[in-house]
Each structure stands twice: as C-alpha cells, then as structure tokens.
Design a protein around this motif. Structure first.
Motif, PDB file in Angstrom:
ATOM      1  N   ARG A  60       0.796  -1.223   0.000  1.00  0.00           N
ATOM      2  CA  ARG A  60       0.000   0.000   0.000  1.00  0.00           C
ATOM      3  C   ARG A  60       0.829   1.273   0.000  1.00  0.00           C
ATOM      4  NH1 ARG A  60      -4.342  -2.330   4.034  1.00  0.00           N
ATOM      5  NH2 ARG A  60      -5.584  -3.403   2.478  1.00  0.00           N
ATOM      6  N   HIS A  61       1.795   1.366   0.915  1.00  0.00           N
ATOM      7  CA  HIS A  61       2.493   2.644   1.096  1.00  0.00           C
ATOM      8  C   HIS A  61       3.955   2.396   1.438  1.00  0.00           C
ATOM      9  CE1 HIS A  61       3.417   6.342   3.718  1.00  0.00           C
ATOM     10  NE2 HIS A  61       3.373   6.774   2.472  1.00  0.00           N
ATOM     11  N   VAL A  62       4.821   3.206   0.842  1.00  0.00           N
ATOM     12  CA  VAL A  62       6.248   3.145   1.127  1.00  0.00           C
ATOM     13  C   VAL A  62       6.768   4.576   1.259  1.00  0.00           C
ATOM     14  CG1 VAL A  62       6.970   3.075  -1.300  1.00  0.00           C
ATOM     15  CG2 VAL A  62       8.464   2.082   0.444  1.00  0.00           C
ATOM     16  N   ASP A 125       4.377   0.129   4.610  1.00  0.00           N
ATOM     17  CA  ASP A 125       4.810  -1.261   4.449  1.00  0.00           C
ATOM     18  C   ASP A 125       6.322  -1.342   4.302  1.00  0.00           C
ATOM     19  OD1 ASP A 125       2.111  -2.399   4.255  1.00  0.00           O
ATOM     20  OD2 ASP A 125       2.029  -1.307   2.355  1.00  0.00           O
ATOM     21  N   GLY A 126       6.935  -0.232   3.904  1.00  0.00           N
ATOM     22  CA  GLY A 126       8.374  -0.191   3.732  1.00  0.00           C
ATOM     23  C   GLY A 126       8.901   1.218   3.858  1.00  0.00           C
ATOM     24  N   ILE A 127      10.143   1.327   4.297  1.00  0.00           N
ATOM     25  CA  ILE A 127      10.834   2.617   4.376  1.00  0.00           C
ATOM     26  C   ILE A 127      12.215   2.410   3.779  1.00  0.00           C
ATOM     27  CG2 ILE A 127      11.753   4.425   5.875  1.00  0.00           C
ATOM     28  CD1 ILE A 127       9.512   3.705   7.888  1.00  0.00           C
ATOM     29  N   LEU A 128      12.562   3.291   2.846  1.00  0.00           N
ATOM     30  CA  LEU A 128      13.843   3.244   2.166  1.00  0.00           C
ATOM     31  C   LEU A 128      14.620   4.502   2.525  1.00  0.00           C
ATOM     32  CD1 LEU A 128      15.206   1.573  -0.313  1.00  0.00           C
ATOM     33  CD2 LEU A 128      14.481   3.558  -1.628  1.00  0.00           C
ATOM     34  N   CYS A 129      15.892   4.347   2.860  1.00  0.00           N
ATOM     35  CA  CYS A 129      16.752   5.487   3.171  1.00  0.00           C
ATOM     36  C   CYS A 129      18.130   5.186   2.577  1.00  0.00           C
ATOM     37  CB  CYS A 129      16.820   5.695   4.680  1.00  0.00           C
ATOM     38  SG  CYS A 129      17.774   7.134   5.173  1.00  0.00           S
ATOM     39  N   VAL A 130      18.353   5.659   1.346  1.00  0.00           N
ATOM     40  CA  VAL A 130      19.575   5.335   0.604  1.00  0.00           C
ATOM     41  C   VAL A 130      20.446   6.576   0.474  1.00  0.00           C
ATOM     42  CG1 VAL A 130      20.480   4.549  -1.616  1.00  0.00           C
ATOM     43  CG2 VAL A 130      18.436   3.478  -0.653  1.00  0.00           C
ATOM     44  N   GLY A 131      21.687   6.466   0.943  1.00  0.00           N
ATOM     45  CA  GLY A 131      22.657   7.537   0.774  1.00  0.00           C
ATOM     46  C   GLY A 131      22.363   8.790   1.570  1.00  0.00           C
ATOM     47  N   TYR A 142      17.935  10.465  15.111  1.00  0.00           N
ATOM     48  CA  TYR A 142      16.988  10.066  16.153  1.00  0.00           C
ATOM     49  C   TYR A 142      15.556  10.284  15.682  1.00  0.00           C
ATOM     50  CZ  TYR A 142      21.163  10.266  19.105  1.00  0.00           C
ATOM     51  OH  TYR A 142      22.418  10.101  19.622  1.00  0.00           O
ATOM     52  N   ALA A 143      15.301  11.391  15.006  1.00  0.00           N
ATOM     53  CA  ALA A 143      13.959  11.677  14.477  1.00  0.00           C
ATOM     54  C   ALA A 143      13.578  10.646  13.409  1.00  0.00           C
ATOM     55  CB  ALA A 143      13.895  13.094  13.910  1.00  0.00           C
ATOM     56  N   PHE A 144      14.552  10.262  12.579  1.00  0.00           N
ATOM     57  CA  PHE A 144      14.295   9.255  11.555  1.00  0.00           C
ATOM     58  C   PHE A 144      13.859   7.938  12.191  1.00  0.00           C
ATOM     59  CE2 PHE A 144      16.005   5.538   9.291  1.00  0.00           C
ATOM     60  CZ  PHE A 144      15.223   5.591   8.145  1.00  0.00           C
ATOM     61  N   PHE A 145      14.636   7.452  13.163  1.00  0.00           N
ATOM     62  CA  PHE A 145      14.301   6.162  13.768  1.00  0.00           C
ATOM     63  C   PHE A 145      13.025   6.234  14.604  1.00  0.00           C
ATOM     64  CE2 PHE A 145      18.712   5.165  12.624  1.00  0.00           C
ATOM     65  CZ  PHE A 145      18.455   4.005  11.894  1.00  0.00           C
ATOM     66  N   SER A 146      12.725   7.375  15.150  1.00  0.00           N
ATOM     67  CA  SER A 146      11.440   7.559  15.830  1.00  0.00           C
ATOM     68  C   SER A 146      10.292   7.438  14.824  1.00  0.00           C
ATOM     69  CB  SER A 146      11.411   8.923  16.522  1.00  0.00           C
ATOM     70  OG  SER A 146      10.167   9.144  17.120  1.00  0.00           O
ATOM     71  N   MET A 147      10.456   8.048  13.656  1.00  0.00           N
ATOM     72  CA  MET A 147       9.449   7.945  12.598  1.00  0.00           C
ATOM     73  C   MET A 147       9.306   6.492  12.145  1.00  0.00           C
ATOM     74  SD  MET A 147       9.211   7.540   8.982  1.00  0.00           S
ATOM     75  CE  MET A 147      10.848   7.948   8.413  1.00  0.00           C
ATOM     76  N   VAL A 148      10.420   5.787  12.012  1.00  0.00           N
ATOM     77  CA  VAL A 148      10.379   4.381  11.601  1.00  0.00           C
ATOM     78  C   VAL A 148       9.561   3.571  12.603  1.00  0.00           C
ATOM     79  CG1 VAL A 148      11.762   2.273  11.314  1.00  0.00           C
ATOM     80  CG2 VAL A 148      12.526   4.431  10.269  1.00  0.00           C
ATOM     81  N   ARG A 149       9.856   3.733  13.896  1.00  0.00           N
ATOM     82  CA  ARG A 149       9.108   2.996  14.930  1.00  0.00           C
ATOM     83  C   ARG A 149       7.619   3.291  14.874  1.00  0.00           C
ATOM     84  NH1 ARG A 149      13.111   4.715  18.192  1.00  0.00           N
ATOM     85  NH2 ARG A 149      11.742   6.156  19.272  1.00  0.00           N
ATOM     86  N   THR A 151       5.780   4.519  12.169  1.00  0.00           N
ATOM     87  CA  THR A 151       5.038   4.327  10.922  1.00  0.00           C
ATOM     88  C   THR A 151       5.181   2.945  10.290  1.00  0.00           C
ATOM     89  OG1 THR A 151       6.851   5.256   9.608  1.00  0.00           O
ATOM     90  CG2 THR A 151       5.126   6.774  10.313  1.00  0.00           C
ATOM     91  N   LEU A 152       6.283   2.261  10.526  1.00  0.00           N
ATOM     92  CA  LEU A 152       6.487   0.970   9.876  1.00  0.00           C
ATOM     93  C   LEU A 152       5.543  -0.076  10.462  1.00  0.00           C
ATOM     94  CD1 LEU A 152       8.285  -0.273   7.672  1.00  0.00           C
ATOM     95  CD2 LEU A 152       9.860  -0.979   9.477  1.00  0.00           C
ATOM     96  N   VAL A 153       4.736  -0.701   9.607  1.00  0.00           N
ATOM     97  CA  VAL A 153       3.775  -1.697  10.071  1.00  0.00           C
ATOM     98  C   VAL A 153       4.518  -2.959  10.506  1.00  0.00           C
ATOM     99  CG1 VAL A 153       1.950  -0.796   8.559  1.00  0.00           C
ATOM    100  CG2 VAL A 153       3.369  -2.705   7.783  1.00  0.00           C
ATOM    101  N   PRO A 154       3.920  -3.763  11.384  1.00  0.00           N
ATOM    102  CA  PRO A 154       4.551  -5.032  11.758  1.00  0.00           C
ATOM    103  C   PRO A 154       4.815  -5.868  10.499  1.00  0.00           C
ATOM    104  CG  PRO A 154       2.727  -4.553  13.223  1.00  0.00           C
ATOM    105  CD  PRO A 154       2.673  -3.522  12.119  1.00  0.00           C
ATOM    106  N   GLY A 155       6.031  -6.367  10.392  1.00  0.00           N
ATOM    107  CA  GLY A 155       6.421  -7.134   9.219  1.00  0.00           C
ATOM    108  C   GLY A 155       6.884  -6.266   8.058  1.00  0.00           C
ATOM    109  N   GLY A 156       6.864  -4.930   8.249  1.00  0.00           N
ATOM    110  CA  GLY A 156       7.320  -4.006   7.211  1.00  0.00           C
ATOM    111  C   GLY A 156       8.825  -4.060   7.055  1.00  0.00           C
TER     112      GLY A 156
END
Length: 163
Positions: A60-62, A125-131, A142-149, A151-156
C-alpha cells in the motif's frame, strides 16, 4: 495487503528528461541538472533488482526518506500504491516534482521533511533510506528512527545504506 509487481499508476519505461529540467537553471553550479536524472535512469534495472532481492515486492504505502530528486521513488512507484518521498532540500524536490508530473507519477507525493510532516505520515509497508545517513546530524537520525518505529507496520521492511 495486496502485493503487486507493477502499480497501474506508474509510467512505463523508458523515461526521458523533460527539456525544462535538462536546460533549466542548475541546482549546483558545477553540475547540470540532467546529471542527477541520468544517473538514476541509467541505474533503474539495478535499483529494481536491489528492491526485489531486499523483499520490497509492493504494497500500500512506502516512504523514501532522503529522496533527493526521487530516483528511488520512481522505481518504488511501480511496486506500491502510494509513495511518499521526503527530502530537506526544496530545490531538488521542485525538480523531482516537475519530473514526476511530466511522467504522470500520480501515486508519488514529494514533501519537505519537517516535524509536522513526519508526525502525519500514514503507516508504511516499507521505508527506504539510501545515501542519506552520512549527511544527517545525530538529532535527525533520532527523528528518523522515531518515525520508523511509529510508521512501519509489523512485518514491514526497512532498507538503509550509507556511503
């Protein structure tokens, strides 16, 4: 969750660089704008393969965090129903938006990273952070990993790299 190999919203390959971007004002004094697009367009197949091997099969969303002009976002838009591309630089985002509009990426939304934008992101469903990590201050990491926790769905999936 519906998984699909190609989003019906994504344009077909190959893509060209629109003349207004190719010949427009440079975002960097030493580099023509077309370089940023040519680099991504020349690596399209490798990017597709990396996503496939990494398990980014669609959904659905990345989120593409640190998207620059959106090269990875274009590839993700072929796999996901909705792509949110984020960057701190409004100039490169403006170029990326023009490219996306020219090619009809209707499932791609490009936004400037800000606390309110991060707080309002829908589940992903996924988060990409390249380069991106190597240019981020610690507080932004820290803000990035807080956002990951949040927004990322279980199993994302989370795919990150650093140069």
């Amino acid at each position: 969750m519906t998984r699909h190999a190609t989003s019906p919203e994504a344009p077909s390959l190959p893509l060209e660089i629109p003349p207004d971007i190719r010949e427009g004002r440079r975002i960097s004094a030493g580099t023509e704008n077309r370089y940023y697009f040519e680099r991504y367009l020349s690596q399209w197949r490798m990017m597709e393969q990396m996503l496939r091997v990494s398990g980014f099969h669609g959904g659905r969303h990345v989120i593409d965090f640190g998207c620059f002009v959106g090269g990875w976002s274009w590839v993700l838009s072929r796999r996901y129903e909705a792509v949110t591309a984020l960057d701190v630089d409004d100039t490169v985002l403006a170029l990326g938006k023009r490219f996306a509009q020219h090619h009809g990426f209707s499932n791609l939304e490009m936004k400037t990273i800000a606390p309110d934008v991060l707080a309002a992101l829908p589940p992903a469903d996924g988060i990409l952070c390249v380069g991106t990590f190597q240019v981020m201050p610690a507080a932004d990491l820290y803000a990035f990993f807080s956002m990951v926790r949040r927004t990322l769905v279980p199993g994302g999936l989370l795919l990150c790299n650093s140069a």
